[in-house]
Scaffold this motif. Structure first.
Motif, PDB file in Angstrom:
ATOM      1  N   GLY A  54       3.426 -11.437   1.269  1.00  0.00           N
ATOM      2  CA  GLY A  54       2.440 -12.271   0.081  1.00  0.00           C
ATOM      3  C   GLY A  54       1.906 -11.718  -1.558  1.00  0.00           C
ATOM      4  N   ALA A  55       0.790 -12.091  -1.954  1.00  0.00           N
ATOM      5  CA  ALA A  55       0.278 -11.799  -3.005  1.00  0.00           C
ATOM      6  C   ALA A  55       0.019 -10.554  -2.362  1.00  0.00           C
ATOM      7  N   LYS A  56      -0.915 -10.508  -1.125  1.00  0.00           N
ATOM      8  CA  LYS A  56      -1.242  -8.846  -0.563  1.00  0.00           C
ATOM      9  C   LYS A  56      -1.178  -8.873   0.339  1.00  0.00           C
ATOM     10  N   ALA A  57       0.621  -8.211   0.446  1.00  0.00           N
ATOM     11  CA  ALA A  57       1.378  -7.663   1.105  1.00  0.00           C
ATOM     12  C   ALA A  57       1.271  -7.005   2.697  1.00  0.00           C
ATOM     13  N   LEU A  58       0.678  -6.259   2.563  1.00  0.00           N
ATOM     14  CA  LEU A  58       0.269  -5.064   3.754  1.00  0.00           C
ATOM     15  C   LEU A  58      -0.007  -6.470   4.688  1.00  0.00           C
ATOM     16  N   THR A  59      -1.163  -7.339   4.419  1.00  0.00           N
ATOM     17  CA  THR A  59      -1.011  -8.464   5.816  1.00  0.00           C
ATOM     18  C   THR A  59      -0.890  -9.907   5.400  1.00  0.00           C
ATOM     19  N   SER A  60       0.384  -9.740   4.281  1.00  0.00           N
ATOM     20  CA  SER A  60       1.110 -11.326   3.894  1.00  0.00           C
ATOM     21  C   SER A  60       2.475 -10.826   3.935  1.00  0.00           C
ATOM     22  N   SER A  61       2.986 -10.096   5.262  1.00  0.00           N
ATOM     23  CA  SER A  61       4.122 -10.512   4.860  1.00  0.00           C
ATOM     24  C   SER A  61       4.896 -10.296   6.349  1.00  0.00           C
TER      25      SER A  61
ATOM     26  N   LEU B 279      -2.010  -4.575  11.236  1.00  0.00           N
ATOM     27  CA  LEU B 279      -1.473  -2.854  11.033  1.00  0.00           C
ATOM     28  C   LEU B 279      -1.607  -2.558   9.592  1.00  0.00           C
ATOM     29  N   GLY B 280      -1.451  -3.533   8.527  1.00  0.00           N
ATOM     30  CA  GLY B 280      -1.657  -3.542   7.400  1.00  0.00           C
ATOM     31  C   GLY B 280      -3.496  -3.805   6.993  1.00  0.00           C
ATOM     32  N   ARG B 281      -4.001  -3.922   7.747  1.00  0.00           N
ATOM     33  CA  ARG B 281      -5.822  -4.086   7.286  1.00  0.00           C
ATOM     34  C   ARG B 281      -5.856  -2.480   8.089  1.00  0.00           C
ATOM     35  N   ALA B 282      -5.218  -2.090   8.998  1.00  0.00           N
ATOM     36  CA  ALA B 282      -5.953  -0.916   9.208  1.00  0.00           C
ATOM     37  C   ALA B 282      -5.358   0.195   8.273  1.00  0.00           C
ATOM     38  N   LEU B 283      -3.954  -0.077   8.131  1.00  0.00           N
ATOM     39  CA  LEU B 283      -3.516   1.046   6.908  1.00  0.00           C
ATOM     40  C   LEU B 283      -4.587   1.659   5.585  1.00  0.00           C
TER      41      LEU B 283
ATOM     42  N   ARG C  98      10.981   4.104  13.921  1.00  0.00           N
ATOM     43  CA  ARG C  98      11.091   2.176  14.510  1.00  0.00           C
ATOM     44  C   ARG C  98      10.298   1.782  14.780  1.00  0.00           C
ATOM     45  N   ASP C  99       8.941   2.248  14.947  1.00  0.00           N
ATOM     46  CA  ASP C  99       7.566   1.731  14.989  1.00  0.00           C
ATOM     47  C   ASP C  99       6.448   2.251  14.133  1.00  0.00           C
ATOM     48  N   PRO C 100       5.856   0.784  12.902  1.00  0.00           N
ATOM     49  CA  PRO C 100       5.591   1.692  12.269  1.00  0.00           C
ATOM     50  C   PRO C 100       4.106   2.101  12.465  1.00  0.00           C
ATOM     51  N   ARG C 101       3.821   1.401  13.518  1.00  0.00           N
ATOM     52  CA  ARG C 101       2.142   2.328  14.464  1.00  0.00           C
ATOM     53  C   ARG C 101       1.840   3.595  13.862  1.00  0.00           C
ATOM     54  N   GLU C 102       2.874   3.732  14.052  1.00  0.00           N
ATOM     55  CA  GLU C 102       3.168   5.591  14.325  1.00  0.00           C
ATOM     56  C   GLU C 102       2.260   5.928  12.398  1.00  0.00           C
TER      57      GLU C 102
ATOM     58  N   ARG D  44      -1.834   5.686  -1.583  1.00  0.00           N
ATOM     59  CA  ARG D  44      -1.400   4.200  -2.260  1.00  0.00           C
ATOM     60  C   ARG D  44      -0.470   3.664  -1.313  1.00  0.00           C
ATOM     61  N   ILE D  45      -0.491   2.921  -0.719  1.00  0.00           N
ATOM     62  CA  ILE D  45       0.355   2.510   0.312  1.00  0.00           C
ATOM     63  C   ILE D  45       1.208   1.098   0.016  1.00  0.00           C
ATOM     64  N   ALA D  46       2.485   1.386  -0.602  1.00  0.00           N
ATOM     65  CA  ALA D  46       3.067   0.249  -0.903  1.00  0.00           C
ATOM     66  C   ALA D  46       4.208  -0.043  -0.075  1.00  0.00           C
TER      67      ALA D  46
END
Length: 314
Positions: free
Chosen positions: A35-42, A48-52, A101-105, A62-64
């Protein structure tokens, strides 16, 4: 059909001083649509996206999201994801890679340390190693952000990959979609606009040799916009192309005028006057709006080499 990138190109809007600012880039593989704000719309967990985003705020990181070039059917998430971190400040440049395997890492990373250029937490948390492959060529293809990124970015990424260029990824957002197709090259962190495949290959060849191609360059993400314009101006003025040679060490003033001090690793110094202007005539800054604007631009007014003084022995 007119687009924001067509208007920018036709009006010859300058590229220098338009790169996104990030001392350190953190890249996470996420396939499927964005989505337009990919960290929270994919397909990435939006929590997790908001936390990152919160963890990275104010750290210089900067995270992408990245994905392989090609078709992007709504096919879920990969079991093992590629992760990269890159620090772009000259003299301390590095690019490390890992898988997870777990992006929460990623929430266990020390983001403040990453922003300072310290890779120890990235290495420890993800068992990362220095990247041993070719430079990374990150092409913005997020059409939900701006259609130019899909219309121009995706064909470029596909052409590069099909021609055998290694290290090509699609990336969510690099800023300045009116300069599409836009490209970020790591580890040095230089961004490019209006990129074509043959020029990208020249840029990547330059990176392998440790030099910067100035043509089409928007600036280094290590610096703020006045510093980006000043550094590129010094490169052109003094014909300095070694990637690690120049640093922006001081910026005096405030908009609309700055004096930027750029130094060379050999001790040379330049004072660069940069003025903020408004691009005219008004044009669409994005395909997502019908409002015409006057994008700010960084105009280099003066480049002056400073005389070095040496103490004389008595």
């Amino acid at each position: 059909m007119s687009t924001c990138s067509t208007a920018s190109r036709d009006l010859e809007e300058p590229l220098a001083g338009t790169a996104a600012t990030a001392r350190t880039w953190l890249l996470l593989e996420q396939s499927g649509p964005w989505g337009a704000k990919a960290l929270t719309s994919s397909h990435l967990d939006p929590a997790l996206g908001r936390a990152l985003e919160a963890a990275a705020k104010g750290t210089g990181v900067r995270i992408a999201l990245i994905r392989r070039p090609g078709r992007h059917a709504d096919c879920g998430t990969p079991a093992i994801r590629q992760v990269y971190a890159a620090h772009t400040v000259p003299g301390a440049v590095w690019l490390h890679s890992a898988t997870t395997r777990d992006p929460r890492e990623l929430l266990d990373l020390d983001f403040a340390a990453l922003g300072r250029g310290e890779h120890q937490s990235f290495d420890a948390v993800l068992a990362a190693r220095p990247h041993a492959g070719d430079p990374l060529a990150l092409v913005c293809t997020n059409g939900k952000r701006d259609r130019c990124c899909a219309l121009l970015g995706r064909p470029l990424a596909a052409e590069l990959a099909a021609s055998g260029v290694e290290g090509v990824w699609e990336v969510t957002h690099l800023g300045g979609h009116r300069f599409s197709p836009t490209l970020l090259v790591l580890p040095y962190g230089y961004a490019y606009g209006r990129a074509e495949a043959h020029a990208v290959k020249d840029v990547l060849h330059g990176v392998q040799e440790g030099r910067v191609v100035v043509e089409g360059c928007r600036g280094s993400s290590a610096w703020e916009r006045p510093g980006q314009a000043a550094e590129l101006a010094v490169r052109s003025h003094a014909r300095v192309y070694a990637a690690d040679a120049l640093s922006v060490v001081r910026t005096d003033g405030a908009a609309p005028r700055w004096e930027v001090t750029v130094t060379h690793a050999d001790g040379r110094r330049w004072r660069v006057v940069v003025a903020q202007g408004a691009s005219a005539p008004p044009r669409p800054e994005s395909c997502g709006t019908s409002i015409l604007g006057a994008p700010t631009r960084m105009d280099v007014v003066e480049v002056r080499e400073l005389i070095r003084t040496t103490a004389l022995a008595s």
